[in-house]
Write an enzyme that holds these catalytic residues in place. Structure first.
Site, PDB file in Angstrom:
ATOM      1  N   THR A 100      -1.350  -1.138  -4.527  1.00  0.00           N
ATOM      2  CA  THR A 100      -2.030   0.134  -4.775  1.00  0.00           C
ATOM      3  C   THR A 100      -1.054   1.097  -5.434  1.00  0.00           C
ATOM      4  O   THR A 100       0.156   1.011  -5.221  1.00  0.00           O
ATOM      5  CB  THR A 100      -2.570   0.772  -3.472  1.00  0.00           C
ATOM      6  OG1 THR A 100      -1.469   1.268  -2.705  1.00  0.00           O
ATOM      7  CG2 THR A 100      -3.362  -0.233  -2.658  1.00  0.00           C
ATOM      8  N   ALA A 102       0.821  -1.216   0.000  1.00  0.00           N
ATOM      9  CA  ALA A 102       0.000   0.000   0.000  1.00  0.00           C
ATOM     10  C   ALA A 102       0.849   1.258   0.000  1.00  0.00           C
ATOM     11  O   ALA A 102       1.805   1.375   0.779  1.00  0.00           O
ATOM     12  CB  ALA A 102      -0.923   0.001   1.221  1.00  0.00           C
ATOM     13  N   ASP A 103       0.507   2.185  -0.883  1.00  0.00           N
ATOM     14  CA  ASP A 103       1.138   3.514  -0.865  1.00  0.00           C
ATOM     15  C   ASP A 103       0.898   4.177   0.486  1.00  0.00           C
ATOM     16  O   ASP A 103      -0.183   4.020   1.056  1.00  0.00           O
ATOM     17  CB  ASP A 103       0.503   4.403  -1.943  1.00  0.00           C
ATOM     18  CG  ASP A 103       1.307   4.376  -3.225  1.00  0.00           C
ATOM     19  OD1 ASP A 103       2.427   3.871  -3.208  1.00  0.00           O
ATOM     20  OD2 ASP A 103       0.795   4.858  -4.250  1.00  0.00           O
ATOM     21  N   LYS A 104       1.890   4.929   0.954  1.00  0.00           N
ATOM     22  CA  LYS A 104       1.710   5.622   2.237  1.00  0.00           C
ATOM     23  C   LYS A 104       0.832   6.861   2.049  1.00  0.00           C
ATOM     24  O   LYS A 104      -0.192   7.010   2.699  1.00  0.00           O
ATOM     25  CB  LYS A 104       3.071   6.022   2.826  1.00  0.00           C
ATOM     26  CG  LYS A 104       2.941   6.756   4.179  1.00  0.00           C
ATOM     27  CD  LYS A 104       4.288   7.138   4.748  1.00  0.00           C
ATOM     28  CE  LYS A 104       4.850   8.362   4.083  1.00  0.00           C
ATOM     29  NZ  LYS A 104       4.139   9.621   4.424  1.00  0.00           N
TER      30      LYS A 104
END
Length: 828
Positions: free
Chosen positions: A570, A327-329
């Site tokens: 993502t 997941a992107d931060k």
């Protein structure tokens, strides 16, 4: 001031007209298109939209009648048609009528469901439509790309899919990826004045352009389509289709045995062949493709309500098995609402001056969150009026910085740049001297949860000087911590992926309780490099990755997949597209670029992780529904096939007529579609196809069904001394009622009452069984049974249903010994 525009000539009006528009000097192009650098008025654009039509492909409309006829062509329809012909040849008119109804019913249901699926895809296309930045009436607006017309002035930015054939206006050269259109593997550089084609992707830079051809008049004759038709067959569909093939082979083998015995006994060949065909039809899972498509479509509609648009239906099935989610931060784990903190400066440069230089290297019209945060940090908003931006180089994920050439109020030119601190340090001439202080400042900011931007200035002598660090705070999303804990409880490990420094990644991970084993992606290779076992293991065990470049994302997914993980990823940027396509389930987050959306299987319309978790839950519910259907279908096929075969071979008695078998298949397959809406429990671990369990449970239920059927046959013939015609009706009603009760056994792991069935399933099953009972009681195409015997059959079937439920629980302990508490009921 009202703009005047001359009506243009149609781009295709002359021979070679489109080539002229592609190469004409820009001033002549504007004259020919009746446009200018200020674009068109809204009224003129509307007029041209009527003239040229929408900027989209004219899809060939399929003749609905011809489409309907295709449902009478194929292996299953051929078998049903052969049975119709044999019935007519044998003058069995009731059989002929009923089998013909089955043939038409299958065609109508299949045609209707595909039509509904087509409508759903159209709705998805509308939601995922490409937007364009267009200048109308002197203002920039964002209409759908389908509304573009020749003469429109548009703005193309990094990650945009070019919406129509256009000529580039003044600005820096851009890099354009035309691989989807021309097969070129590398992006091509396009300079002002040159043409870019509809469907290509801007890989670097930003620039204005003038549209010269739209829709079917574009160079390639088509526009890019974001929603892809699901031709791919997923893992789960392959498994279910294997079951279908297994059932067909089993049916054909047993039918061949029946025919052989019938020939030896001297039975009528025509009647035997007709019966054999009908029995085969009853065994073949005719409804399986329809059940699959309906279940997927229902799931897609449910996710769409939660603002997750599924562009490939099979992605729902793949998502059920995801055990690692990268997941992107920014924007996914955090709010993506940046605020500027107190800057760190070198050599006594005032803090306000560092912010000013950072602001000069920003652009408000790009609506970028970082740029807006830096501009928002200026105390004196009017200070920018003293400077003129001569040239601006936008941010791109490879260089990781912006740069601007500025003319001050004294007339002198200088340059400013802002970007990742390590990138700005590499640029700066004073890096060697200032690096320790900068690194300490960046680490101190990271420890407090701030990400950092380096700022540098070039006085015009070609020597960049690092002047300070701007701290930006992006608070974690309020729901992120809880969502990550939920995902972990569901067996999904979330790994943070960020371009930020290692320290800030660790700080964010700590706040979200997701583990602080964060790897610096700089130590990883790319997809061409084969990692050592130690590095591979470290990627698998990592809680996240910092300082990630686009090529690292693809490599991380590749390594995890080779280790046997089903990976979700993502992303939002153009350079995330390869990783999104590579992942088992690519997810484009909200505000993603067109390129990222095109590559992803699921597109989120709202920020955050919670929608993804909802999607995983829904995909697991769908998996459970399909699992229930598979067990039910195998059990029922085994029950009918073995009972019929053994009765014919041992007793030389056909316990059902051909018409009865057809009605059994028709009623059961019609009602089972409602399983797509059933209430189910999903498993708190990624789903995987467990063939041992499915075949084991279905075989046990199927064998018990055969025993109970012979039990009733024995009672009818030896105890109550009924005639064979009445026994056939008795067996028809028993197989119909007991068969449909089986779905209430297969839909739960626990006792049948442990999960309340959906009302639609209850009504569908009860409705078809009321019809089956009335047919048996009043003797439509069979000997009338009467209400007394009908109630006896219902009682007999219910007693066996309760017994089968106990046996099912025992079978699960043998074939799939996991605790029932692992299942969790969730809101549909």
């Amino acid at each position: 001031m009202k703009q005047k525009t001359k009506p243009p000539k149609a781009p295709e009006s002359k021979s070679g007209g489109k080539e002229d528009l592609k190469s004409l000097p820009i001033p002549e192009l504007m004259t020919k298109l009746g446009s200018s650098l200020d674009g068109l008025t809204q009224a003129e654009a509307q007029k041209r939209l009527t003239q040229y039509g929408p900027n989209e492909l004219e899809e060939k409309k399929t003749n609905m009648f011809l489409k309907f006829l295709t449902y009478f062509w194929g292996p299953i329809p051929w078998m049903i048609e052969a049975a119709v012909v044999l019935s007519a040849a044998a003058r069995h008119w009731p059989d002929f009528a009923i089998i013909l109804v089955l043939l038409l019913a299958n065609a109508v249901v299949g045609f209707w469901e595909e039509r509904e699926a087509g409508n759903a895809i159209e709705a998805l296309k509308a939601k995922l439509a490409v937007k364009a930045r267009v200048k109308r009436d002197g203002k920039w607006i964002n209409p759908a790309a389908r509304e573009l017309v020749p003469g429109d002035v548009i703005r193309l930015r990094l990650g945009d899919i070019v919406p129509a054939d256009s000529r580039l206006l003044d600005g820096d050269p851009v890099e354009v990826d035309q691989s989807a259109l021309t097969g070129e593997s590398l992006p091509a550089t396009r300079k002002p004045g040159e043409a870019v084609f509809s469907g290509s992707i801007i890989r670097r830079g930003e620039i204005g352009a003038m549209v010269y051809a739209t829709g079917t008049n574009t160079y390639f004759g088509k526009t890019a389509q974001l929603v892809q038709e699901a031709h791919t067959v997923s893992h789960f569909q392959k498994a279910v289709l294997k079951i279908g093939n297994y059932l067909i082979i089993l049916a054909v083998a047993l039918v061949a045995l029946i025919i052989t015995v019938a020939i030896i006994r001297g039975d009528k060949i025509l009647t035997t062949l007709q019966f054999a065909l009908v029995l085969t039809i009853a065994a073949i899972p005719v409804a399986m493709p329809t059940v699959l498509s309906v279940t997927m479509a229902v799931g897609a509609r449910l996710l769409a309500r939660k603002e997750a648009i599924v562009s490939r239906l099979v992605a729902i099935e793949e998502l059920a098995g995801v055990d690692v989610l990268c997941a992107d931060k920014t924007g996914t784990l955090t709010q993506n609402k940046l605020t500027l903190g107190e800057p760190f400066s070198l050599n006594d440069v005032p803090a306000e001056q560092v912010i000013l230089y950072g602001a000069l290297a920003s652009r408000a019209e790009n609506n970028d969150t970082i740029d807006l945060a830096v501009l928002g940090g200026l105390k004196d908003k009017g200070s920018l009026k003293d400077y003129k931006v001569v040239h601006f180089q936008p941010f791109d994920p490879v260089h990781k910085r912006t740069e601007a050439t500025i003319k001050g109020k004294d007339g002198k030119e200088f340059k400013v740049s802002k970007g990742a601190p390590q990138v700005i340090l590499e640029l700066a001439a004073n890096a060697g001297k200032e690096k320790p202080a900068v690194d300490k400042a960046v680490n101190d900011f990271a420890a407090r949860g701030f990400r950092s931007l380096g700022v540098a200035k070039d006085e015009g002598n070609g020597k960049w000087q690092f002047i300070g660090v701007l701290p930006l705070f992006d608070p974690p999303r309020k729901d992120a911590k809880e969502t990550i804990a939920t995902a972990l409880a569901m067996g999904v490990k979330i790994k943070m992926v960020t371009g930020d420094a290692l320290a800030i990644a660790k700080e964010t991970a700590q706040k979200l309780d997701m583990g602080t084993n964060i790897l610096d992606a700089g130590s990883l290779g790319d997809a061409k490099k084969k990692e050592t076992k130690e590095v591979t293991k470290s990627i698998e065990n990592a809680d996240g990755f910092a300082q990630v470049f686009p090529e690292h994302k693809f490599h991380i997914v590749d390594v995890l997949q080779k280790l046997g993980h089903i990976v979700g990823m993502t992303g939002d940027g153009v350079n995330d597209a390869p990783a999104l396509k590579k992942a088992d389930c690519g997810i484009a987050v909200s505000d993603a670029t067109d390129a990222a959306r095109a590559a992803a299987a699921i597109v989120l319309m709202t920020p955050g992780l919670s929608v993804i978790i909802d999607a995983i839950k829904e995909s697991r519910r769908i998996f459970q529904r399909m699992n229930s259907y598979a067990i039910y279908r195998i059990a029922e096929t085994l029950r009918v096939l073995f009972f019929m075969t053994l009765a014919i071979l041992i007793f030389n008695f056909y316990p059902l007529t051909a018409v009865m078998i057809v009605m059994l298949a028709l009623l059961n397959d019609g009602a089972i579609l409602s399983i797509a809406y059933d209430n189910v429990h999903y498993k708190d671990q990624p789903e995987a196809w467990n063939m041992r369990m499915v075949l084991g449970i279905s075989t046990v239920l199927g064998v018990i069904g055969v025993i109970s059927a012979f039990g009733l046959f024995y009672l009818g013939e030896r105890v109550f001394h009924l005639d064979r015609a009445l026994i056939q009706t008795l067996m028809y009603l028993k197989l119909s009622v007991a068969g449909h009760l089986t779905i209430f056994l297969t839909r739960t792991r626990g006792p049948f009452w442990s999960i309340k069935p959906a009302k639609i399933l209850m009504f569908a099953v009860l409705g078809t069984q009321i019809v089956a009972t009335l047919i048996a009681v009043y003797g439509f195409f069979m000997t009338p049974l009467g209400w007394g015997w009908a109630l006896f059959v219902w009682g007999y079937a219910l007693v066996w249903f309760l017994f089968n439920d106990r046996v099912k629980l025992l079978a699960y302990k043998i074939f799939d010994p996991i605790k029932v508490t692992k299942f969790q009921l969730n809101e549909p």
